[in-house]
Design a protein around this motif. Structure first.
Motif, PDB file in Angstrom:
ATOM      1  N   ASP A  55       4.640 -10.150   1.799  1.00  0.00           N
ATOM      2  CA  ASP A  55       4.965  -8.733   2.084  1.00  0.00           C
ATOM      3  C   ASP A  55       6.401  -8.792   2.566  1.00  0.00           C
ATOM      4  O   ASP A  55       6.961  -9.276   3.337  1.00  0.00           O
ATOM      5  CB  ASP A  55       4.137  -8.469   3.185  1.00  0.00           C
ATOM      6  CG  ASP A  55       4.414  -6.912   3.584  1.00  0.00           C
ATOM      7  OD1 ASP A  55       3.423  -6.227   3.177  1.00  0.00           O
ATOM      8  OD2 ASP A  55       5.359  -6.743   4.297  1.00  0.00           O
ATOM      9  N   ARG A  84       1.340  -0.553  12.242  1.00  0.00           N
ATOM     10  CA  ARG A  84       0.791   0.390  12.679  1.00  0.00           C
ATOM     11  C   ARG A  84      -0.484   0.399  13.606  1.00  0.00           C
ATOM     12  O   ARG A  84      -1.179  -0.468  13.591  1.00  0.00           O
ATOM     13  CB  ARG A  84       0.258   1.234  11.255  1.00  0.00           C
ATOM     14  CG  ARG A  84       0.022   2.757  11.594  1.00  0.00           C
ATOM     15  CD  ARG A  84      -0.068   3.460  10.126  1.00  0.00           C
ATOM     16  NE  ARG A  84      -1.148   2.917   9.159  1.00  0.00           N
ATOM     17  CZ  ARG A  84      -2.550   3.349   9.282  1.00  0.00           C
ATOM     18  NH1 ARG A  84      -2.639   4.264  10.091  1.00  0.00           N
ATOM     19  NH2 ARG A  84      -3.280   2.825   8.552  1.00  0.00           N
ATOM     20  N   ASP A  87      -7.010   2.675  13.561  1.00  0.00           N
ATOM     21  CA  ASP A  87      -7.358   4.035  13.916  1.00  0.00           C
ATOM     22  C   ASP A  87      -8.261   4.243  15.219  1.00  0.00           C
ATOM     23  O   ASP A  87      -8.430   5.273  15.467  1.00  0.00           O
ATOM     24  CB  ASP A  87      -8.467   4.191  12.688  1.00  0.00           C
ATOM     25  CG  ASP A  87      -7.803   4.116  11.346  1.00  0.00           C
ATOM     26  OD1 ASP A  87      -6.714   4.299  11.357  1.00  0.00           O
ATOM     27  OD2 ASP A  87      -8.582   4.149  10.332  1.00  0.00           O
ATOM     28  N   ARG A 142      -7.793  -4.111   7.143  1.00  0.00           N
ATOM     29  CA  ARG A 142      -6.937  -3.483   6.544  1.00  0.00           C
ATOM     30  C   ARG A 142      -5.862  -4.472   5.803  1.00  0.00           C
ATOM     31  O   ARG A 142      -5.292  -5.279   6.354  1.00  0.00           O
ATOM     32  CB  ARG A 142      -6.142  -2.642   7.648  1.00  0.00           C
ATOM     33  CG  ARG A 142      -4.851  -1.603   6.835  1.00  0.00           C
ATOM     34  CD  ARG A 142      -4.358  -0.935   8.070  1.00  0.00           C
ATOM     35  NE  ARG A 142      -5.087  -0.165   8.739  1.00  0.00           N
ATOM     36  CZ  ARG A 142      -4.392   0.454   9.928  1.00  0.00           C
ATOM     37  NH1 ARG A 142      -3.357  -0.012  10.480  1.00  0.00           N
ATOM     38  NH2 ARG A 142      -5.159   1.175  10.900  1.00  0.00           N
ATOM     39  N   GLU A 144      -3.502  -2.612   3.413  1.00  0.00           N
ATOM     40  CA  GLU A 144      -2.551  -1.483   2.896  1.00  0.00           C
ATOM     41  C   GLU A 144      -2.030  -0.574   4.180  1.00  0.00           C
ATOM     42  O   GLU A 144      -2.844  -0.606   5.087  1.00  0.00           O
ATOM     43  CB  GLU A 144      -2.991  -0.847   1.803  1.00  0.00           C
ATOM     44  CG  GLU A 144      -3.533  -1.644   0.588  1.00  0.00           C
ATOM     45  CD  GLU A 144      -3.958  -0.900  -0.623  1.00  0.00           C
ATOM     46  OE1 GLU A 144      -4.307   0.245  -0.189  1.00  0.00           O
ATOM     47  OE2 GLU A 144      -4.225  -1.506  -1.637  1.00  0.00           O
ATOM     48  N   ASP A 145      -0.902  -0.105   3.911  1.00  0.00           N
ATOM     49  CA  ASP A 145      -0.445   0.753   4.980  1.00  0.00           C
ATOM     50  C   ASP A 145      -0.584   0.135   6.211  1.00  0.00           C
ATOM     51  O   ASP A 145      -1.000   0.598   7.237  1.00  0.00           O
ATOM     52  CB  ASP A 145      -1.161   2.111   5.146  1.00  0.00           C
ATOM     53  CG  ASP A 145      -0.694   3.130   5.720  1.00  0.00           C
ATOM     54  OD1 ASP A 145       0.647   3.277   5.933  1.00  0.00           O
ATOM     55  OD2 ASP A 145      -1.361   4.183   6.015  1.00  0.00           O
ATOM     56  N   TRP A 147       2.565  -0.806   8.288  1.00  0.00           N
ATOM     57  CA  TRP A 147       3.523  -0.645   8.940  1.00  0.00           C
ATOM     58  C   TRP A 147       3.746   0.714   9.436  1.00  0.00           C
ATOM     59  O   TRP A 147       3.512   1.606   8.588  1.00  0.00           O
ATOM     60  CB  TRP A 147       4.638  -1.220   8.280  1.00  0.00           C
ATOM     61  CG  TRP A 147       4.477  -2.754   7.515  1.00  0.00           C
ATOM     62  CD1 TRP A 147       4.292  -3.005   6.185  1.00  0.00           C
ATOM     63  CD2 TRP A 147       4.298  -3.807   8.232  1.00  0.00           C
ATOM     64  NE1 TRP A 147       3.901  -4.283   6.224  1.00  0.00           N
ATOM     65  CE2 TRP A 147       4.091  -4.952   7.176  1.00  0.00           C
ATOM     66  CE3 TRP A 147       4.578  -4.394   9.761  1.00  0.00           C
ATOM     67  CZ2 TRP A 147       3.999  -6.275   7.583  1.00  0.00           C
ATOM     68  CZ3 TRP A 147       4.337  -5.866   9.834  1.00  0.00           C
ATOM     69  CH2 TRP A 147       3.943  -6.672   8.988  1.00  0.00           C
ATOM     70  N   LYS A 148       4.464   0.645  10.727  1.00  0.00           N
ATOM     71  CA  LYS A 148       4.980   1.743  11.209  1.00  0.00           C
ATOM     72  C   LYS A 148       6.102   2.288  10.373  1.00  0.00           C
ATOM     73  O   LYS A 148       6.677   1.541   9.569  1.00  0.00           O
ATOM     74  CB  LYS A 148       5.716   1.623  12.551  1.00  0.00           C
ATOM     75  CG  LYS A 148       4.454   1.364  13.543  1.00  0.00           C
ATOM     76  CD  LYS A 148       5.246   0.953  15.017  1.00  0.00           C
ATOM     77  CE  LYS A 148       4.477   0.650  16.087  1.00  0.00           C
ATOM     78  NZ  LYS A 148       5.295   0.181  17.410  1.00  0.00           N
ATOM     79  N   HIS A 149       6.552   3.844  10.261  1.00  0.00           N
ATOM     80  CA  HIS A 149       7.437   3.998   9.335  1.00  0.00           C
ATOM     81  C   HIS A 149       8.674   4.680  10.108  1.00  0.00           C
ATOM     82  O   HIS A 149       8.720   4.736  11.195  1.00  0.00           O
ATOM     83  CB  HIS A 149       6.967   5.299   8.668  1.00  0.00           C
ATOM     84  CG  HIS A 149       5.885   5.026   7.496  1.00  0.00           C
ATOM     85  ND1 HIS A 149       5.949   4.210   6.511  1.00  0.00           N
ATOM     86  CD2 HIS A 149       4.612   5.441   7.606  1.00  0.00           C
ATOM     87  CE1 HIS A 149       4.740   4.107   5.713  1.00  0.00           C
ATOM     88  NE2 HIS A 149       3.905   4.702   6.389  1.00  0.00           N
TER      89      HIS A 149
END
Length: 149
Positions: A55, A84, A87, A142, A144-145, A147-149
């Protein structure tokens, strides 16, 4: 005759365990060194993130570490800080306690969770579990998606 390690077909230390809270049958095993990713678990629920060694964010994080400090714990801390949130609001951590997939209770049978993976007990059944595994991984992993942006 070979060494004891060569004869051991349980080299990932797999064993059935039972959730002490709900009696769910689970299977614990050491993370395989043949897989090219890190697994970090949520500290609040049974979710897991899969971070590929390849990655681009993972590579950038590893490359930014000081040359003198290449320990796993340092890398895990750096990855954890950039992931990230789950949820459920929890954080993904290498050392998060492993939790039951049915009731989310901490699995007390796993006292040192780093490098340990947990699957439902049916994972070791000899019947075809492909559809169960696909449903399970879609719900609890999880990929995908991350990382923090």
């Amino acid at each position: 005759m070979g060494h004891a390690d060569e004869l051991d077909d349980n080299w990932l230390n797999g064993e059935e365990i039972t959730c002490s809270a709900c009696q769910e049958r689970l299977y614990r095993l050491d993370h395989s060194p043949l897989l090219d990713c890190y697994f970090l678990y949520c500290d609040g629920c049974p979710m897991r993130v899969d971070v590929s060694y390849y990655d681009s964010t993972c590579i950038a994080i590893a490359d930014a570490l000081p040359d003198r400090d290449d320990t796993r714990s340092t890398l895990m801390g750096a990855l954890e800080a950039r992931l990230r949130r789950c949820d459920c609001g929890g954080r993904f951590r290498d050392s998060a306690p492993r939790r039951c997939h049915r009731c989310s209770a901490v699995l007390t049978a796993i006292s040192t969770p780093s490098g340990v993976d947990v699957w439902p007990g049916w994972w070791t059944d000899e019947t075809d579990t492909a559809s169960l595994e696909e449903e399970f991984t879609a719900r609890y992993f999880r990929t995908e998606d991350l990382w923090k942006h």
